[in-house]
Design a protein around this motif. Sequence first.
Motif, PDB file in Angstrom:
ATOM      1  N   ILE A 191       0.848  -1.187   0.000  1.00 43.08           N
ATOM      2  CA  ILE A 191       0.000   0.000   0.000  1.00 43.08           C
ATOM      3  C   ILE A 191       0.891   1.247   0.000  1.00 43.08           C
ATOM      4  CG2 ILE A 191      -1.820   1.253   1.212  1.00 43.08           C
ATOM      5  CD1 ILE A 191      -2.646  -1.514   0.135  1.00 43.08           C
ATOM      6  N   ALA A 192       0.600   2.179  -0.893  1.00 48.76           N
ATOM      7  CA  ALA A 192       1.399   3.402  -0.968  1.00 48.76           C
ATOM      8  C   ALA A 192       1.304   4.175   0.347  1.00 48.76           C
ATOM      9  CB  ALA A 192       0.924   4.272  -2.123  1.00 48.76           C
ATOM     10  N   PRO A 193       2.438   4.645   0.884  1.00 49.02           N
ATOM     11  CA  PRO A 193       2.405   5.422   2.134  1.00 49.02           C
ATOM     12  C   PRO A 193       1.717   6.764   1.922  1.00 49.02           C
ATOM     13  CG  PRO A 193       4.616   5.424   1.181  1.00 49.02           C
ATOM     14  CD  PRO A 193       3.806   4.469   0.372  1.00 49.02           C
ATOM     15  N   PRO A 194       1.244   7.385   3.016  1.00 50.96           N
ATOM     16  CA  PRO A 194       0.483   8.639   2.901  1.00 50.96           C
ATOM     17  C   PRO A 194       1.221   9.754   2.170  1.00 50.96           C
ATOM     18  CG  PRO A 194       0.303   7.747   5.118  1.00 50.96           C
ATOM     19  CD  PRO A 194       1.331   6.929   4.413  1.00 50.96           C
ATOM     20  N   GLU A 195       2.557   9.791   2.288  1.00 53.11           N
ATOM     21  CA  GLU A 195       3.304  10.880   1.650  1.00 53.11           C
ATOM     22  C   GLU A 195       3.341  10.768   0.132  1.00 53.11           C
ATOM     23  OE1 GLU A 195       6.430   7.966   3.371  1.00 53.11           O
ATOM     24  OE2 GLU A 195       4.476   8.815   3.945  1.00 53.11           O
ATOM     25  N   PHE A 196       2.964   9.600  -0.391  1.00 49.41           N
ATOM     26  CA  PHE A 196       2.904   9.433  -1.840  1.00 49.41           C
ATOM     27  C   PHE A 196       1.479   9.727  -2.296  1.00 49.41           C
ATOM     28  CE2 PHE A 196       6.732   7.179  -0.856  1.00 49.41           C
ATOM     29  CZ  PHE A 196       7.535   7.323  -1.975  1.00 49.41           C
ATOM     30  N   ASN A 197       1.292  10.874  -2.895  1.00 54.67           N
ATOM     31  CA  ASN A 197      -0.034  11.301  -3.331  1.00 54.67           C
ATOM     32  C   ASN A 197      -0.305  10.747  -4.721  1.00 54.67           C
ATOM     33  OD1 ASN A 197      -2.499  12.597  -3.387  1.00 54.67           O
ATOM     34  ND2 ASN A 197      -1.646  14.568  -4.020  1.00 54.67           N
ATOM     35  N   LEU A 198      -0.613   9.458  -4.795  1.00 58.24           N
ATOM     36  CA  LEU A 198      -0.814   8.781  -6.077  1.00 58.24           C
ATOM     37  C   LEU A 198      -2.294   8.682  -6.411  1.00 58.24           C
ATOM     38  CD1 LEU A 198       1.677   5.821  -5.536  1.00 58.24           C
ATOM     39  CD2 LEU A 198       2.128   7.943  -6.759  1.00 58.24           C
ATOM     40  N   GLY A 199      -2.619   8.834  -7.673  1.00 59.57           N
ATOM     41  CA  GLY A 199      -3.982   8.624  -8.126  1.00 59.57           C
ATOM     42  C   GLY A 199      -4.907   9.774  -7.775  1.00 59.57           C
ATOM     43  N   PRO A 200      -6.182   9.644  -8.147  1.00 55.86           N
ATOM     44  CA  PRO A 200      -7.171  10.697  -7.871  1.00 55.86           C
ATOM     45  C   PRO A 200      -7.397  10.875  -6.370  1.00 55.86           C
ATOM     46  CG  PRO A 200      -7.989   9.103  -9.485  1.00 55.86           C
ATOM     47  CD  PRO A 200      -6.747   8.523  -8.889  1.00 55.86           C
ATOM     48  N   LYS A 201      -7.909  12.021  -6.005  1.00 55.38           N
ATOM     49  CA  LYS A 201      -8.185  12.313  -4.601  1.00 55.38           C
ATOM     50  C   LYS A 201      -9.186  11.305  -4.041  1.00 55.38           C
ATOM     51  CE  LYS A 201      -9.708  16.007  -1.496  1.00 55.38           C
ATOM     52  NZ  LYS A 201     -10.201  17.411  -1.414  1.00 55.38           N
ATOM     53  N   GLY A 202      -8.896  10.805  -2.865  1.00 54.24           N
ATOM     54  CA  GLY A 202      -9.780   9.857  -2.199  1.00 54.24           C
ATOM     55  C   GLY A 202      -9.448   8.404  -2.446  1.00 54.24           C
ATOM     56  N   TRP A 203      -8.550   8.138  -3.413  1.00 51.37           N
ATOM     57  CA  TRP A 203      -8.159   6.762  -3.710  1.00 51.37           C
ATOM     58  C   TRP A 203      -6.943   6.379  -2.868  1.00 51.37           C
ATOM     59  CZ3 TRP A 203     -10.131   3.516  -7.756  1.00 51.37           C
ATOM     60  CH2 TRP A 203     -11.180   4.098  -8.491  1.00 51.37           C
ATOM     61  N   LYS A 204      -6.833   5.096  -2.562  1.00 50.96           N
ATOM     62  CA  LYS A 204      -5.645   4.553  -1.908  1.00 50.96           C
ATOM     63  C   LYS A 204      -5.035   3.541  -2.862  1.00 50.96           C
ATOM     64  CE  LYS A 204      -3.145   4.526   1.900  1.00 50.96           C
ATOM     65  NZ  LYS A 204      -2.471   5.744   2.380  1.00 50.96           N
ATOM     66  N   MET A 205      -3.864   3.870  -3.402  1.00 49.01           N
ATOM     67  CA  MET A 205      -3.254   3.068  -4.450  1.00 49.01           C
ATOM     68  C   MET A 205      -2.243   2.082  -3.870  1.00 49.01           C
ATOM     69  SD  MET A 205      -4.964   4.608  -6.766  1.00 49.01           S
ATOM     70  CE  MET A 205      -4.299   3.852  -8.255  1.00 49.01           C
ATOM     71  N   GLY A 206      -1.966   1.046  -4.630  1.00 47.73           N
ATOM     72  CA  GLY A 206      -0.968   0.068  -4.222  1.00 47.73           C
ATOM     73  C   GLY A 206      -0.680  -0.891  -5.361  1.00 47.73           C
ATOM     74  N   TYR A 207       0.036  -1.952  -5.038  1.00 45.15           N
ATOM     75  CA  TYR A 207       0.300  -2.974  -6.047  1.00 45.15           C
ATOM     76  C   TYR A 207       0.432  -4.330  -5.372  1.00 45.15           C
ATOM     77  CZ  TYR A 207       5.272  -2.510  -4.693  1.00 45.15           C
ATOM     78  OH  TYR A 207       6.460  -2.471  -3.994  1.00 45.15           O
ATOM     79  N   ILE A 208       0.277  -5.369  -6.182  1.00 45.19           N
ATOM     80  CA  ILE A 208       0.457  -6.750  -5.728  1.00 45.19           C
ATOM     81  C   ILE A 208       1.660  -7.306  -6.464  1.00 45.19           C
ATOM     82  CG2 ILE A 208      -0.570  -9.061  -5.605  1.00 45.19           C
ATOM     83  CD1 ILE A 208      -3.325  -7.652  -5.647  1.00 45.19           C
ATOM     84  N   GLN A 209       2.559  -7.915  -5.736  1.00 44.89           N
ATOM     85  CA  GLN A 209       3.785  -8.448  -6.323  1.00 44.89           C
ATOM     86  C   GLN A 209       3.926  -9.923  -5.990  1.00 44.89           C
ATOM     87  OE1 GLN A 209       7.432  -7.482  -4.339  1.00 44.89           O
ATOM     88  NE2 GLN A 209       8.602  -7.413  -6.241  1.00 44.89           N
TER      89      GLN A 209
END
Length: 239
Positions: A191-209
């Motif tokens: 899960i992207a940490p809070p300091e990384f403002n990725l994607g549209p507002k209100g979304w929580k971005m991440g990836y699966i590896q």
Amino acid sequence: PDGSVYIGPFSRDCPVGEGTLIDPDKVSSRVTFDGSRPLWEGAAPTTRVEEPTEPFRPTKFECVGVRVSGSYDHLRSVTGRLVLARPQYADVPLWNADDVRGNIVAIMRGPGLPAEVVNYGVKTYYAQQAGAIAVVFVDCIPGGKFTAIPRADEGPIYRGGPEFKARIPTVFTLHRFMYELQPGAMHNIVIAPPEFNLGPKGWKMGYIQVPLQESKTSMSKEKADQLMADFFEARKKER
């Protein structure tokens, strides 16, 4: 009819498009079906290419966090082996709870209309009851995109029913990444940490590896194959 298992898309109970066919000897082939008849009536693939035995494939793909009652407090990065939910929609207590316990569980979104809607809260509740450490929801719509934040609400899972409270991370990924999920392999949900403002507002971005790891042959391949087969078997019953 011969005991083979087909993993892939269905339309009106008929296999259609590209998928994987595993024969009784556990030989896997990439196949294409034309959707003209169901498997139990002897549907034969129009193309078939045998796949070599391979180790788990290192891969990485996108996911987004499921927002629960307006919050992402339940989200955190996690690592574990992946198990496919049985039944695939997790609309009832999981049949394979013993396999799910201590692992990440993959659950299909759906079923689609006109079947009764099963929300993410119900699915997560049953995953938590089975002892899952995280949930990956997989979109059931081919060609779908990240267009709306997936949401769940805490509270009774049905009127007068048990209370759902999010205790484990839940993320959502697209149908096109479905075959990147590899039962039995270790998966990292990041899960992207809070300091990384990725994607549209209100979304929580991440990836699966899926990191480089042991081959399938050193794992319980038969169980992984069976889970994969059961995970997609219900798709041919969709209405």
